[in-house]
Structure formats: C-alpha cells, structure tokens
Write an enzyme that holds these catalytic residues in place. Structure first.
Site, short mmCIF file in Angstrom:
data_model
loop_
_atom_site.label_atom_id
_atom_site.label_comp_id
_atom_site.label_asym_id
_atom_site.label_seq_id
_atom_site.Cartn_x
_atom_site.Cartn_y
_atom_site.Cartn_z
N SER A 1 -88.92 -14.87 -29.85
CA SER A 1 -87.51 -14.63 -30.13
C SER A 1 -86.62 -15.78 -29.63
O SER A 1 -86.80 -16.91 -30.06
CB SER A 1 -87.12 -13.28 -29.53
OG SER A 1 -85.84 -12.89 -29.95
N HIS B 1 -89.51 -7.07 -35.28
CA HIS B 1 -89.22 -8.30 -34.53
C HIS B 1 -90.33 -8.72 -33.55
O HIS B 1 -90.90 -9.79 -33.70
CB HIS B 1 -87.88 -8.13 -33.81
CG HIS B 1 -87.41 -9.37 -33.13
ND1 HIS B 1 -87.27 -10.56 -33.80
CD2 HIS B 1 -87.05 -9.61 -31.85
CE1 HIS B 1 -86.84 -11.49 -32.95
NE2 HIS B 1 -86.70 -10.94 -31.77
N ASP C 1 -88.56 -7.80 -40.11
CA ASP C 1 -87.62 -8.22 -39.08
C ASP C 1 -86.43 -8.92 -39.72
O ASP C 1 -86.59 -9.90 -40.43
CB ASP C 1 -88.35 -9.19 -38.13
CG ASP C 1 -87.43 -9.76 -37.06
OD1 ASP C 1 -86.36 -9.17 -36.80
OD2 ASP C 1 -87.81 -10.79 -36.47
#
Ligand SMILES: *[C@@H]1O[C@H](CO)[C@@H](O)[C@H](O)[C@H]1NC(C)=O
Ligand SMILES: *[C@@H]1O[C@H](CO)[C@@H](O)[C@H](O)[C@H]1NC(C)=O
Ligand SMILES: *[C@@H]1O[C@H](CO)[C@@H](O)[C@H](O)[C@H]1NC(C)=O
Ligand SMILES: *[C@@H]1O[C@H](CO)[C@@H](O)[C@H](O)[C@H]1NC(C)=O
Length: 457
Positions: A179, A430, A374
């Site tokens: 991320s 995600h 995501d």
C-alpha cells in the site's frame, strides 16, 4: 602518553560498541498468550535504534523460515499507512499466526496461518515510522517523519539488523512493502543497490523487491479510479464518456470554478461510487463508529485488545511506558487522497516512479501484485506506470492457477538483468493476502522459486 591515548581509544571503542548492543535489544519469544504450548516457529522480537543517538526506536517481529532458514530468502516487509502497525501484516495477512475470530475478543486465542510467508522465507515485520505500533522516539524531533525519512530509516534499520544477524547476510534479500509503502520500498531497494556499488560494508545480497497493492504516484493512482469504476460497471458508459471529454484525463485536483462541466461529470461519478467500499468494491461499506460482525474492520478490535494486554506486551518484550495506548494504525499519519502534511508526518515524495525507472538498470527482479477488486489503488493505474517503464514483454497476460482454478493473471516484462512480474489476484481486495491468502502465497512462492527469468534483450 602513547599508552594513555591508546587506553583512551580502547575506552571509546568499548563505549561505542556498548551503545550499539545496548539499544539493539532482542529476545526469542517461545510462547504467546492465546497460543497453547510453545510456538512451532522461531520468533524474535526487539528494537533497533536509528539516528545519531538512536533516538528513534523501531520494534520488529522476525520469524525464521519454517522450511530452510539458512537458504530461504529474507524478506524485509514494510506495512503501509503510513502508520499502520506490523501486527496488521503479521496477524491478518502473511504472518504465521492469526486471531481466532470464533472466540470473544476479550478471550483471544491464536491459530496457525496455513498460508504464512514464513513457510518459504525469513520475514522481518517492522513498526515504522515512529508512532506506528510499538515504535517510539526519545526526542521531540525524532517523532517527526516523512516519506524520505522513512526511506532512510528503513535502510539504516536493515543494515543494523543484518550486522546484528550476520548469518542472514548470505540469504537472497527482497525489500517488500504494501500500500502506502509503494512510495518508500523502491527508494529503499535502490539505495541497497547503490550502497553495494559504492562498496559499503557489509554487502547485502539484494535480489529485488515485492510490492502488494502499491501507491506509486499520488496523482496517477487516484486518477485511475474513474477508469476502474467504468471497467467494473460502477459507472455507465455515458458518465465515463462525459468525464473523459470534460476533464481531459484529469479527475484529481480539478478547479471547480474554471472547469464546471468537468465538476458536473465528477459529481455524477461520485454519486455512483461514494457508498462503495474502496478496499474491496464487493464488500459492505461500514460505519466506523458502529461496526457489525459482517464488517472486516470489526475484527481489527482483536488486535487492539491483544496488543494492549499487559501479559502480551511482556511476552513480546515491549519496553513499558514508551508508548501510550497501542493503536491498530496511527490516524494522524494515515494518508488519504490529497491530504496535507500533519505535525508528525510530511508526505514529501509525490511519486516513486523515477526510482522504479532507475532499478530497471540493475540486476533486479520485481513482483508487483494487486487485487482486481481493490479501488484504493486500482490495478488500472498500476498497469499504467508499469507500461510507462517501457520494458519489453517477456510473457504476456495469462492466467495463473492455484488449486486447479484461475487465481488471477500475470504478465512478465524483462530487459537485460531486470525482470518485473505484474499480477492481478482474482476476487481480492486491497491487502491481497487478507482476501486471498492462498493465492497470494502461491504466487509469491512460485516467483521466489523461479530464478530462471530469461531475457532476450
Ligand atoms: C477462554 O478460552 C479458553 C480456551 O478456549 C476457555 O477454556 C475459557 O473458558 C474461555 N474463557 C472465557 C471467559 O470465555
Ligand atoms: C502518531 O504518531 C505521532 C508522531 O509520531 C505521535 O505523536 C502520536 O502519539 C501517534 N499517535 C498514536 C495514536 O499512536
Ligand atoms: C454511524 O454510527 C453512529 C453511531 O451509531 C451514528 O451516530 C451515525 O449516525 C452513523 N453514521 C451513518 C452515516 O450512518
Ligand atoms: C491543504 O491545505 C490547503 C492550503 O492551506 C487547503 O486549501 C486545503 O483545503 C487543504 N487540503 C486538505 C485536504 O485539507
């Protein structure tokens, strides 16, 4: 006189080595509250101090490979946010233990994660920057961080950790991040290559980097959401067409007063997506102050209850009084689209694309994967910057299989000594390993094991 200065030097040397070992505290953890019996893997926890006076103290969990620790890769894993605790990656994604969600949060039990990355690699999970998880600082200034400070501290951490664990210097090293750490990980990786080229000692056996659902460019990744929404049928052809025409490819930071037709198009887009859960477009959007058991976030309370327990902190060798309440993630630091700097963190690197570009000339392998559900940093934007690297395709988009089913799709690019595999994991959100643990593990394991990347260029 000569003898005097010699003994003075000795004292200095002793003091110096003392200050290094005293702050690099580490301990083997053989059992943990909630897990019955001794842990069936080797866990070490500790702190590494960074800075002239080691004023930033970073807490880590290090798990040796359960397969062949002497030869398996060493993965240095940075958790996102910035400000998310490594507990997220350790207990909810790729670590050897998971919380047993069947039990009440106040009586937590731990179970083994069959898809732990420690089944194929030695993994360091670190709380970074200071203010994340159990990491802390001893001066006012050292609490303050930024993208570039984290990149520097991560390098210093890794070097100190390996000097302290010389047995792992020979293992193939991969820098990894999820991320937000997509901004930092390529910088850390490049610096390891550069340090080796400068002849810095010890030389690190760097092989490449692994990114899960990375943020790479603070414009491009957010901008790609509109195209993603269209591909996933969250907006109509009409809305998409009007956005493309009226905004000319820029859906972020638009000036509503000078470009009101674009603002109108984006309003229609926003109406369609504002109640969509960005982390996984198929999952319910939950009210953070009223979480229900069908919400993924509901289960994050297990971590908070566990990590704030005194017996747990004792088992982990946490230095008492160094942090207040342990938080799942540091909300002040946590980045959201267009967020301004806060008192404790400066988002000073807009894009890590140029670092990827520099890594292309190294003897380096990269694995980049993303969940196709995501919308935080959609695969669409990730694919765009990868294509912009201008690398020849070595093997084009094709399915990969896990347990006889399509686990997702992958493409490999290669040029000279560099290769990059980009994969989408089917049905994942995600933090891919949280949604599709087996697919994430198998994909990574196969990639780590396949060192025979041919390049024709
Ligand atoms: C907590 O869990 C243990 C192990 O499953 C069980 O024996 C015990 O009764 C539980 N205690 C409470 C208060 O639920
Ligand atoms: C978040 O980080 C800042 C700066 O490092 C720190 O001052 C603050 O206490 C942290 N907040 C939490 C909730 O840990
Ligand atoms: C979220 O939950 C809180 C507490 O129950 C409630 O006051 C609030 O109105 C809810 N927000 C929404 C958008 O439903
Ligand atoms: C960031 O700061 C600028 C200038 O102070 C302000 O106009 C803008 O609204 C801020 N953005 C956010 C997301 O708070």
């Amino acid at each position: 006189m000569a003898l005097k200065s010699f003994s003075f030097l000795l004292i200095l040397l002793t003091l110096h080595s003392f200050s290094i070992t005293s702050s690099n505290s580490k301990a083997i953890v053989t059992s943990l509250p909630g897990y019955p019996g001794p842990l069936p893997f080797k866990l070490e926890t500790g702190y590494v101090g960074i800075g002239e006076k080691e004023e930033a103290q970073f807490f880590y969990y290090f798990v040796e490979s359960e397969r062949n620790p002497d030869e398996d890769p060493l993965i240095f894993y940075l958790t996102g946010g910035p400000g998310c605790s490594a507990v997220i990656t350790f207990f909810y994604q790729i670590g050897p233990l998971s919380f047993n969600f069947e039990t009440a949060p106040e009586n937590i039990t731990l179970t083994l994660n069959p898809n732990s990355w420690t089944k194929m690699a030695n993994v360091i999970y670190v709380d970074m920057p200071a203010g994340a998880g159990f990491s802390y600082a001893t001066t006012q200034e050292a609490w303050i961080s930024s993208d570039s400070i984290v990149a520097k501290q991560a390098n210093d951490f890794l070097r100190k950790f390996l000097i302290d664990h010389p047995k792992f210097l020979k293992n193939p090293l991969y820098i990894s991040g999820i991320s937000y750490m997509g901004i930092v990980t390529p910088i850390v990786t490049l610096e390891v290559y550069n340090a080796n080229e400068r002849g810095d000692q010890p030389a690190l056996n760097i092989q490449g980097y692994i990114l899960c659902s990375p943020l790479t460019d603070k414009f491009m990744d957010f901008n790609s959401r509109v195209e993603y929404a269209h591909r996933m049928a969250l907006i109509s052809d009409d809305i998409y067409k009007s956005a493309v025409e009226n905004c000319r490819g820029n859906y972020v930071n638009i000036d509503e007063t000078t470009n009101s037709i674009c603002a109108d198009s984006l309003e229609r887009y926003n109406e369609c997506i504002s109640d969509i859960n960005m982390e996984d477009i198929l999952e319910p959007l939950c009210n953070k102050s009223d979480l229900k058991p069908y919400c993924r976030e509901y289960y994050y309370d297990f971590a908070a209850d566990w990590a704030n327990d005194e017996a747990v902190q004792q088992a982990l060798n946490i230095r008492q009084g160094t942090i207040g309440t342990w938080e799942f993630f540091n909300t002040t630091m946590h980045y959201t689209e267009g967020k301004n700097d806060t008192f404790c963190y400066s988002y000073d690197i807009a894009s890590s694309f140029s670092y990827h570009k520099k890594l292309v000339s190294k003897n380096c392998r990269a694995l980049i994967f993303s969940g196709d559900h995501d919308m935080t940093f959609p695969y669409v934007g990730i694919e765009q910057w990868i294509v912009a690297l201008g690398l020849p395709v070595d093997s084009s988009w094709e399915p990969f299989y896990v347990s006889g089913q399509v686990g997702g799709y992958k493409t490999t690019y290669a040029k000279k000594d560099f290769s990059l595999t980009f994969a989408t994991v089917k049905g994942a959100g995600h933090s891919v390993a949280q949604y599709k643990p087996k697919e994430a593990m198998v994909l990574t394991e196969r990639w780590l094991d396949s060192k025979t990347y041919l390049s024709v260029m």
